[in-house]
Motif scaffolding. Structure first.
Motif: not given
Length: 293
Positions: A138-143, A247-258, A272-277
């Motif tokens: 959640g913190g990574g997604a917010l970042i 739900g946790l696994s779906l957070l991989l998609q934003p990281a790859v798309s960034v 900050t994007d790198m930290i979130g990824t």
């Protein structure tokens, strides 16, 4: 055949978690391919399903013959298809009007809505490691959201559409989990796609979009990566994992798309994007640990 209740760690097949991760990586390619297609965004969603449908039916018909769905199961699969059509239409329209990272972040709000559903409605309590992973993810997604979100008149429409898509996708996953109780993943995906494709075509025609492409390559890759591999593996994995882990696994998609937005469209990846990824990746490692015990 997996039951509708998520399996215990010892019952989960060894390939189920890798399938879940690969599914999310393949689905991350969607926004890039929609931008590259020379048809309307909803028309691209229609072709994504239609081009994949013959393969899906070829895989599903023998299974549907061996295990005929009940009337209730037919209804659940068709309802899932209509909801999925709404999700794709809203998401593909949003992709055109906002950044790749924004589209994926808002389109994957299910990454947070599914764990919330598990905790608040199903009364599931995460283990200590899962709780840490949930907070980290959640913190990574917010970042990532803070680094890529740009609330402007140009992006606002796309952001809202992608947020709507995330809500509809959450509903789709919850509906399709019910159909996966007795039926295999290919049957569920094929039948739901039969309901989705004509819904999307009617929507594209109503919007006055260009339907026939001049270049089929982006659409063929979209059908292969998103619908056959991505959605197929995700539908399979849904039968084995709880909403929290899904739900946790779906957070991989934003990281790859960034990362894709940075490489292909110059949407720069900040510190900050790198930290979130990194935070999202660490969460995925942590959430896997209990299934190894």
């Amino acid at each position: 055949m997996p039951s509708s209740t998520p399996a215990t760690p010892m019952d989960i097949p060894r390939l189920a978690f890798p399938a879940l991760i690969l599914a999310n990586i393949m689905l991350s390619l969607g926004p890039v391919l929609v931008r590259l297609a020379d048809v309307g965004p909803v028309a691209a969603a229609f072709w994504r399903l239609t081009l994949a449908l013959p393969v899906l039916l070829l895989l599903a018909i023998p299974r549907l013959t061996r295990t005929p769905p009940t009337r209730r199961e037919w209804g659940v699969m068709l309802l899932a298809g209509v909801v999925f059509a709404g999700d794709l239409a809203a998401w593909h329209l949003g992709i055109i009007h906002t950044k790749v990272a924004n589209a994926t972040l808002f389109g994957n709000m299910s990454a947070l809505l599914l764990p919330a559903w598990a905790l608040l409605v199903l009364r599931q309590r995460p283990t200590r490691i899962q709780a840490i992973a949930l907070l980290l993810a959640g913190g990574g997604a917010l970042i990532l959201m803070g680094g890529s979100y740009d609330l402007s008149p140009v992006n606002l429409r796309g952001d809202l559409l992608c947020l709507l898509a995330g809500i509809l996708y959450t509903a789709y996953i919850l509906i399709i989990q019910r159909a996966r109780g007795r039926l295999d993943s290919w049957s569920v995906l094929a039948v739901s796609s039969v309901a989705s494709a004509p819904t999307l075509l009617l929507c594209a025609l109503w919007l006055g979009e260009r339907i026939m492409p001049g270049n089929w390559t982006p659409l063929l890759i979209l059908a292969l990566s998103s619908q056959l591999i991505g959605q197929g593996l995700l539908t399979y994995a849904i039968g084995w994992f709880s909403p929290l882990i899904l739900g946790l696994s779906l957070l991989l998609q934003p990281a790859v798309s960034v990362l894709l937005g940075w490489l292909m469209f110059g949407e720069w990846l900040s510190i900050t994007d790198m930290i979130g990824t990194v935070a999202v990746g660490a969460a995925l490692v942590l959430v896997r640990l209990p299934t190894r015990s």
